[in-house]
Design a protein around this motif. Structure first.
Motif, PDB file in Angstrom:
ATOM      1  N   CYS A 195       4.303   2.262 -28.004  1.00  0.00           N
ATOM      2  CA  CYS A 195       5.209   1.700 -27.017  1.00  0.00           C
ATOM      3  C   CYS A 195       4.382   1.017 -25.941  1.00  0.00           C
ATOM      4  CB  CYS A 195       6.094   2.793 -26.416  1.00  0.00           C
ATOM      5  SG  CYS A 195       5.209   4.032 -25.429  1.00  0.00           S
ATOM      6  N   LYS A 196       5.055   0.499 -24.939  1.00  0.00           N
ATOM      7  CA  LYS A 196       4.337  -0.057 -23.796  1.00  0.00           C
ATOM      8  C   LYS A 196       5.074   0.305 -22.522  1.00  0.00           C
ATOM      9  CE  LYS A 196       6.340  -4.675 -24.275  1.00  0.00           C
ATOM     10  NZ  LYS A 196       6.039  -6.089 -24.497  1.00  0.00           N
ATOM     11  N   LEU A 197       4.300   0.421 -21.450  1.00  0.00           N
ATOM     12  CA  LEU A 197       4.858   0.588 -20.111  1.00  0.00           C
ATOM     13  C   LEU A 197       4.996  -0.797 -19.510  1.00  0.00           C
ATOM     14  CD1 LEU A 197       2.759   3.495 -18.533  1.00  0.00           C
ATOM     15  CD2 LEU A 197       4.940   3.627 -19.746  1.00  0.00           C
ATOM     16  N   VAL A 198       6.132  -1.065 -18.923  1.00  0.00           N
ATOM     17  CA  VAL A 198       6.395  -2.340 -18.263  1.00  0.00           C
ATOM     18  C   VAL A 198       6.764  -2.035 -16.824  1.00  0.00           C
ATOM     19  CG1 VAL A 198       7.820  -4.423 -18.239  1.00  0.00           C
ATOM     20  CG2 VAL A 198       7.221  -3.344 -20.434  1.00  0.00           C
ATOM     21  N   TRP A 199       6.074  -2.674 -15.880  1.00  0.00           N
ATOM     22  CA  TRP A 199       6.291  -2.454 -14.448  1.00  0.00           C
ATOM     23  C   TRP A 199       6.607  -3.810 -13.832  1.00  0.00           C
ATOM     24  CZ3 TRP A 199       2.361   1.007 -11.429  1.00  0.00           C
ATOM     25  CH2 TRP A 199       2.741   1.146 -10.089  1.00  0.00           C
ATOM     26  N   GLU A 200       7.857  -4.006 -13.461  1.00  0.00           N
ATOM     27  CA  GLU A 200       8.293  -5.236 -12.806  1.00  0.00           C
ATOM     28  C   GLU A 200       8.424  -4.954 -11.313  1.00  0.00           C
ATOM     29  OE1 GLU A 200      12.079  -6.120 -14.560  1.00  0.00           O
ATOM     30  OE2 GLU A 200      11.192  -6.707 -16.471  1.00  0.00           O
ATOM     31  N   PHE A 201       8.118  -5.952 -10.497  1.00  0.00           N
ATOM     32  CA  PHE A 201       8.282  -5.758  -9.064  1.00  0.00           C
ATOM     33  C   PHE A 201       8.766  -7.034  -8.403  1.00  0.00           C
ATOM     34  CE2 PHE A 201       4.129  -7.649  -9.306  1.00  0.00           C
ATOM     35  CZ  PHE A 201       4.038  -8.439  -8.174  1.00  0.00           C
ATOM     36  N   GLU A 202       9.417  -6.835  -7.271  1.00  0.00           N
ATOM     37  CA  GLU A 202       9.792  -7.922  -6.378  1.00  0.00           C
ATOM     38  C   GLU A 202       9.631  -7.376  -4.968  1.00  0.00           C
ATOM     39  OE1 GLU A 202      13.659 -10.426  -4.955  1.00  0.00           O
ATOM     40  OE2 GLU A 202      13.452 -10.073  -7.110  1.00  0.00           O
ATOM     41  N   CYS A 203       8.946  -8.150  -4.128  1.00  0.00           N
ATOM     42  CA  CYS A 203       8.705  -7.668  -2.777  1.00  0.00           C
ATOM     43  C   CYS A 203       8.474  -8.829  -1.816  1.00  0.00           C
ATOM     44  CB  CYS A 203       7.501  -6.732  -2.743  1.00  0.00           C
ATOM     45  SG  CYS A 203       5.918  -7.480  -3.179  1.00  0.00           S
ATOM     46  N   GLU A 204       8.533  -8.501  -0.555  1.00  0.00           N
ATOM     47  CA  GLU A 204       8.082  -9.437   0.455  1.00  0.00           C
ATOM     48  C   GLU A 204       6.557  -9.450   0.380  1.00  0.00           C
ATOM     49  OE1 GLU A 204       9.556  -7.547   3.986  1.00  0.00           O
ATOM     50  OE2 GLU A 204      11.532  -8.476   3.794  1.00  0.00           O
ATOM     51  N   PRO A 205       5.924 -10.509   0.837  1.00  0.00           N
ATOM     52  CA  PRO A 205       4.453 -10.471   0.878  1.00  0.00           C
ATOM     53  C   PRO A 205       3.972  -9.207   1.614  1.00  0.00           C
ATOM     54  CG  PRO A 205       5.227 -12.677   1.315  1.00  0.00           C
ATOM     55  CD  PRO A 205       6.454 -11.788   1.292  1.00  0.00           C
ATOM     56  N   VAL A 206       2.953  -8.583   1.063  1.00  0.00           N
ATOM     57  CA  VAL A 206       2.438  -7.331   1.601  1.00  0.00           C
ATOM     58  C   VAL A 206       1.294  -7.633   2.561  1.00  0.00           C
ATOM     59  CG1 VAL A 206       1.459  -5.089   1.022  1.00  0.00           C
ATOM     60  CG2 VAL A 206       3.086  -6.181  -0.545  1.00  0.00           C
ATOM     61  N   GLN A 207       1.389  -7.071   3.762  1.00  0.00           N
ATOM     62  CA  GLN A 207       0.352  -7.298   4.778  1.00  0.00           C
ATOM     63  C   GLN A 207      -1.011  -6.881   4.249  1.00  0.00           C
ATOM     64  OE1 GLN A 207       1.576  -5.015   8.189  1.00  0.00           O
ATOM     65  NE2 GLN A 207       3.424  -6.214   8.492  1.00  0.00           N
ATOM     66  N   GLY A 208      -1.979  -7.766   4.386  1.00  0.00           N
ATOM     67  CA  GLY A 208      -3.346  -7.454   3.974  1.00  0.00           C
ATOM     68  C   GLY A 208      -3.629  -7.676   2.500  1.00  0.00           C
ATOM     69  N   TRP A 209      -2.656  -8.137   1.728  1.00  0.00           N
ATOM     70  CA  TRP A 209      -2.838  -8.355   0.298  1.00  0.00           C
ATOM     71  C   TRP A 209      -2.496  -9.798  -0.029  1.00  0.00           C
ATOM     72  CZ3 TRP A 209      -3.507  -4.502  -3.669  1.00  0.00           C
ATOM     73  CH2 TRP A 209      -3.577  -3.182  -3.193  1.00  0.00           C
ATOM     74  N   SER A 210      -3.075 -10.291  -1.100  1.00  0.00           N
ATOM     75  CA  SER A 210      -2.607 -11.531  -1.717  1.00  0.00           C
ATOM     76  C   SER A 210      -1.726 -11.103  -2.891  1.00  0.00           C
ATOM     77  CB  SER A 210      -3.784 -12.366  -2.227  1.00  0.00           C
ATOM     78  OG  SER A 210      -4.420 -11.707  -3.315  1.00  0.00           O
ATOM     79  N   ARG A 211      -0.900 -12.007  -3.385  1.00  0.00           N
ATOM     80  CA  ARG A 211      -0.069 -11.682  -4.545  1.00  0.00           C
ATOM     81  C   ARG A 211      -0.963 -11.337  -5.730  1.00  0.00           C
ATOM     82  NH1 ARG A 211       1.348 -13.262  -9.207  1.00  0.00           N
ATOM     83  NH2 ARG A 211       3.393 -12.782 -10.092  1.00  0.00           N
ATOM     84  N   ASP A 212      -2.008 -12.129  -5.946  1.00  0.00           N
ATOM     85  CA  ASP A 212      -2.922 -11.869  -7.063  1.00  0.00           C
ATOM     86  C   ASP A 212      -3.619 -10.521  -6.908  1.00  0.00           C
ATOM     87  OD1 ASP A 212      -2.215 -14.278  -8.203  1.00  0.00           O
ATOM     88  OD2 ASP A 212      -4.014 -15.341  -7.528  1.00  0.00           O
ATOM     89  N   GLY A 213      -3.954 -10.158  -5.685  1.00  0.00           N
ATOM     90  CA  GLY A 213      -4.571  -8.857  -5.435  1.00  0.00           C
ATOM     91  C   GLY A 213      -3.629  -7.715  -5.781  1.00  0.00           C
ATOM     92  N   LEU A 214      -2.355  -7.858  -5.409  1.00  0.00           N
ATOM     93  CA  LEU A 214      -1.363  -6.832  -5.731  1.00  0.00           C
ATOM     94  C   LEU A 214      -1.162  -6.735  -7.239  1.00  0.00           C
ATOM     95  CD1 LEU A 214       0.751  -4.744  -4.838  1.00  0.00           C
ATOM     96  CD2 LEU A 214       2.399  -6.627  -4.675  1.00  0.00           C
ATOM     97  N   VAL A 215      -1.051  -7.863  -7.922  1.00  0.00           N
ATOM     98  CA  VAL A 215      -0.874  -7.849  -9.377  1.00  0.00           C
ATOM     99  C   VAL A 215      -2.093  -7.203 -10.042  1.00  0.00           C
ATOM    100  CG1 VAL A 215      -0.706  -9.307 -11.443  1.00  0.00           C
ATOM    101  CG2 VAL A 215       0.750  -9.777  -9.464  1.00  0.00           C
TER     102      VAL A 215
END
Length: 176
Positions: free
Chosen positions: A136-156
């Motif tokens: 099987c596989k684990l799938v983690w989807e997210f939607e958020c406001e930009p996170v302080q101190g992070w880039s989107r690529d960093g969070l991913v």
């Protein structure tokens, strides 16, 4: 150009990360992910995961998740700081929004944290692989406001590493 960059920073971030569990059937993996207040067993770096409201496994349940600060250099061996607990470095309160056993899916929202999160909603699923293997596989989807101190690529990138670590721990736990 600068105004366009500022506007894109304000837009919601969305993403999906996945990890394969090639020899673990979805039915064996799901109970581990579905244990909403047992995240510390499967997520490296989480030292505390406690139910603070509601009933575990039911929408409205709130868990408190925390990670302890790493000891300062040279402090690791001082009789474990006379057995004093390490200070909490990061914490979050997360509310279970949905838990669907039939679909092997749960959704949660961060409702408070010291990690720079505003609005953050995630859905985690265990999906059967469409191959001849029993995995099987684990799938983690997210939607958020930009996170302080992070880039989107960093969070991913962080979530990709995290979901792979969770998958490895679930494979191990499911084999026991």
């Amino acid at each position: 150009m600068e105004k366009a960059t500022q506007e894109s920073e304000k837009q919601a971030w969305q993403g999906v990360v996945e990890a394969l569990l090639p020899s673990t059937p979805a039915a064996a993996a799901w109970p581990h992910l579905a244990s909403f207040c047992a995240l510390h067993r499967y997520l490296s770096g989480v030292d505390v995961c406690e139910r603070v409201a509601g009933e575990d496994g039911h929408p409205g349940c709130v868990r408190y998740v925390a990670s302890r600060a790493a000891p300062a250099p040279g402090e690791e061996d001082q009789d474990q700081q006379e057995a004093a607990p390490a200070a909490i470095a990061t914490w979050a309160r997360e509310e279970l929004l949905e838990l669907d056993d039939a679909a092997r899916r749960l959704s949660y929202a961060v409702v408070g944290s010291n990690m720079g999160f505003g609005r953050y909603v995630a859905t985690m699923m265990v999906v059967e692989e469409e191959t001849e293997a029993a995995g099987c596989k684990l799938v983690w989807e997210f939607e958020c406001e930009p996170v302080q101190g992070w880039s989107r690529d960093g969070l991913v990138g962080y979530l990709e590493t995290t979901v792979k670590g969770m998958a490895a721990r679930i494979v191990e736990a499911a084999a026991d």
